[in-house]
Design an enzyme around this catalytic site. Sequence first.
Site, PDB file in Angstrom:
ATOM      1  N   ASP A  88     -61.123-121.110 -93.661  1.00  0.00           N
ATOM      2  CA  ASP A  88     -60.157-120.208 -94.337  1.00  0.00           C
ATOM      3  C   ASP A  88     -58.588-120.261 -93.494  1.00  0.00           C
ATOM      4  O   ASP A  88     -58.004-121.037 -93.111  1.00  0.00           O
ATOM      5  CB  ASP A  88     -61.014-119.065 -94.067  1.00  0.00           C
ATOM      6  CG  ASP A  88     -61.566-117.790 -94.392  1.00  0.00           C
ATOM      7  OD1 ASP A  88     -62.328-118.311 -95.448  1.00  0.00           O
ATOM      8  OD2 ASP A  88     -62.204-117.579 -93.377  1.00  0.00           O
ATOM      9  N   PHE A  89     -58.095-119.625 -94.502  1.00  0.00           N
ATOM     10  CA  PHE A  89     -56.062-119.397 -94.244  1.00  0.00           C
ATOM     11  C   PHE A  89     -55.499-119.306 -92.909  1.00  0.00           C
ATOM     12  O   PHE A  89     -55.240-120.525 -92.433  1.00  0.00           O
ATOM     13  CB  PHE A  89     -55.258-118.353 -94.588  1.00  0.00           C
ATOM     14  CG  PHE A  89     -54.377-118.053 -94.167  1.00  0.00           C
ATOM     15  CD1 PHE A  89     -52.981-119.795 -94.755  1.00  0.00           C
ATOM     16  CD2 PHE A  89     -53.859-117.540 -93.508  1.00  0.00           C
ATOM     17  CE1 PHE A  89     -51.991-118.883 -94.654  1.00  0.00           C
ATOM     18  CE2 PHE A  89     -52.263-117.076 -93.328  1.00  0.00           C
ATOM     19  CZ  PHE A  89     -51.227-118.185 -94.249  1.00  0.00           C
TER      20      PHE A  89
END
Length: 244
Positions: A88-89
């Site tokens: 994830d970011f």
Amino acid sequence: MTVSPSATVDDFIAPPCHGEIRILYQDDDILLLDKPTGLLSLSGKHPLNKDSVHYRLVTGQLKGLFARPANTEELQAFPTAALVHRLDFGTSGIMVAALHKRATAELSKQFQARSVSKSYIAILEGQLENEQGVIDLPIAKDKPNFPLLKVCSESGKPARSEYQVLERLQQPDRCRVRFSPKTGRTHQLRIHSQAIGHPILGCDLYKNSRSEPMAERLLLHATELQFAHPTSGLPIHGRSVCPF
């Protein structure tokens, strides 16, 4: 352009990421990378979301021992590199990239077969009741609240996360946990943590009234990745030191 009420529009624009990707290991088939927080794994459709792990790989924007070929000052690019999984970011830590199609296919098979072992460190709000346990809650899309997902027993896909409390911290009340996900659903560890009442600190999507402002970043880091080398079949055990 007319957008129907049911359509989902991703208007997220990633802020500039000044953190560096470091190469932890390299051979003819794979790279082990250390991803910073605040960087997309793959470039987004919006032109302002071009920067990503994959973009930096193919354009030669990496750091570390293997980032420069011998006897040159130029950074090395990997134009054929492919990612076989994502972080994830906001998640930092270890990733594996394949350097050719055969390695991509072999590693993809391992991820699909769930034979890859992954370990994460997270800091959760509050105190888990048990020292270790399993969170077994199915995860589904939450279309009215895109990009969120949700726990749903009717339409969700199986999702299983094992955890172990490593440290109990006070002032503020929180605990350090090692997660070992047995499935690889999007946002899995963040959703599971919130579902049991202890969100990961710094998470902007899955939170309570206290958890997000307790950290300046998402306190989730991929620390270990174990898999079979795509050519030799020998076990690979990659590690990334947790920065928090």
